[in-house]
Design a protein around this motif. Structure first.
Motif, mmCIF file in Angstrom:
data_model
loop_
_atom_site.group_PDB
_atom_site.id
_atom_site.type_symbol
_atom_site.label_atom_id
_atom_site.label_comp_id
_atom_site.label_asym_id
_atom_site.label_seq_id
_atom_site.Cartn_x
_atom_site.Cartn_y
_atom_site.Cartn_z
ATOM 1 N N TYR A 1 -16.312 46.174 10.549
ATOM 2 C CA TYR A 1 -16.121 45.173 11.609
ATOM 3 C C TYR A 1 -17.039 43.976 11.415
ATOM 4 N N SER B 1 -12.248 39.157 17.302
ATOM 5 C CA SER B 1 -13.493 39.570 17.971
ATOM 6 C C SER B 1 -13.527 39.143 19.427
ATOM 7 N N GLU C 1 -17.096 44.904 21.880
ATOM 8 C CA GLU C 1 -18.451 45.254 21.468
ATOM 9 C C GLU C 1 -18.779 46.706 21.841
ATOM 10 N N TYR D 1 -23.930 37.771 16.683
ATOM 11 C CA TYR D 1 -25.059 38.004 17.578
ATOM 12 C C TYR D 1 -25.479 36.696 18.251
ATOM 13 N N ASN E 1 -19.449 41.240 13.340
ATOM 14 C CA ASN E 1 -20.257 41.165 14.556
ATOM 15 C C ASN E 1 -20.986 39.824 14.585
ATOM 16 N N ARG F 1 -17.354 41.231 18.692
ATOM 17 C CA ARG F 1 -17.067 41.885 17.421
ATOM 18 C C ARG F 1 -15.579 42.190 17.335
ATOM 19 N N GLY G 1 -25.174 42.020 19.557
ATOM 20 C CA GLY G 1 -23.825 41.529 19.282
ATOM 21 C C GLY G 1 -23.125 41.080 20.555
ATOM 22 N N VAL H 1 -20.295 52.562 15.684
ATOM 23 C CA VAL H 1 -21.136 51.502 15.125
ATOM 24 C C VAL H 1 -21.529 51.888 13.708
ATOM 25 N N HIS I 1 -20.127 44.796 9.125
ATOM 26 C CA HIS I 1 -20.715 46.130 9.210
ATOM 27 C C HIS I 1 -19.785 47.167 8.592
#
Length: 203
Positions: A146, A31, A36, A150, A148, A160, A157, A86, A76
Motif C-alpha cells: 500500500y 488513498s 488508514e 503522512y 501511505n 493510504r 499516516g 500494516v 509499504h
C-alpha cells in the motif's frame, strides 16, 4: 455470415494486439483517511498510478484536501492478508512534496538499485535488490502492498490505499476496440436482406 464472423475476428484481434503495445504493468492506489489503520476522517484523497516496466517503477501520485502538511510518503510491504493490516516501509518516496496539503509527485525509480529500498526491507529479502523487488511485485499483485502519505497531524499516516492492478484498459485499447466494433457494424449493415425467415408451416 462469414463477413460477420470476420468482423468479430477483427474486433478480437484488436484486443489481442493491444497488450503488446502496452508492455508495462499498471497499478492504482486509491488513498483515503477511512482506509488508514486506524481509520480517520480526513477528506484527503489520492488516486496514484504506479507503472512497472521491467525494473523501472514510475509513480504518479496526485493528492489533495489533506488536513495537515505532508511529512513523508512510502510504499509499504507486505501485509499478511490482502487489503488489510500494516506492513513496514518498502520504498521511501524520496523527493515527495513536503509541508503542503495538496500537490503531485512524479518519479522514476530503478528497482534494480538497492538504494531505492528501505534498508530493513532490503535486508529482510536477502539484502539484494532482486529479492526485494520480487517480493514487492508479488505483494502488489496479491494486494498486500500500500501507499501511505503522512502529515503532521497524522504521523502514522493520514491517507493510504492498497495497490491493485488497474482493470481499466488504456485509451489506445478502447480506440482499437472501437475500430473493430465499427467494422462489425459496417459488415452487418451491408447485408440487410441476409436474414431470411423460414417459411411458415401450413395449417
Amino acid at each position: 455470415m462469414k463477413k460477420v464472423l470476420s468482423a468479430l475476428a477483427l474486433a478480437a484481434s484488436t484486443l489481442a494486439l493491444a497488450p503488446a503495445a502496452q508492455a508495462a504493468d499498471i497499478y492504482r492506489a486509491v488513498s483515503s483517511g477511512p482506509a488508514e489503520s486506524p481509520p480517520n476522517g480526513s477528506p484527503g484523497s489520492s488516486v496514484a498510478t504506479i507503472e512497472i516496466d521491467g525494473t523501472t517503477l514510475r509513480a504518479e501520485v496526485p493528492f489533495q484536501d489533506l488536513l495537515a502538511s505532508t511529512t513523508a510518503a512510502h510504499i509499504h510491504c507486505c501485509t499478511t492478508e490482502a487489503f488489510t493490516g500494516v506492513a513496514p516501509v518498502a520504498i521511501p518516496l524520496a523527493g515527495f512534496p513536503l509541508m503542503v496539503t495538496a500537490g503531485s509527485y512524479n518519479a522514476t525509480l530503478d528497482l534494480g538499485d538497492p538504494a531505492v529500498y528501505d534498508p530493513a526491507f532490503l535486508a529482510s529479502f536477502g539484502g539484494t535488490a532482486s529479492g526485494a523487488g520480487s517480493a514487492l511485485l508479488d505483494a502488489m499483485n496479491a494486494n498486500q502492498a500500500y501507499l501511505n502519505i503522512y502529515t503532521t497531524r497524522y504521523p502514522n499516516g493520514e491517507i493510504r490505499g492498497f495497490v491493485v492492478a488497474a482493470p481499466i484498459p488504456e485509451p489506445a485499447t478502447w480506440g482499437m476496440l472501437g475500430i473493430g466494433l465499427a467494422g462489425l457494424a459496417l459488415m452487418a449493415r451491408r447485408r440487410p436482406g441476409s436474414i431470411s425467415q423460414a417459411p411458415r408451416p401450413r395449417a
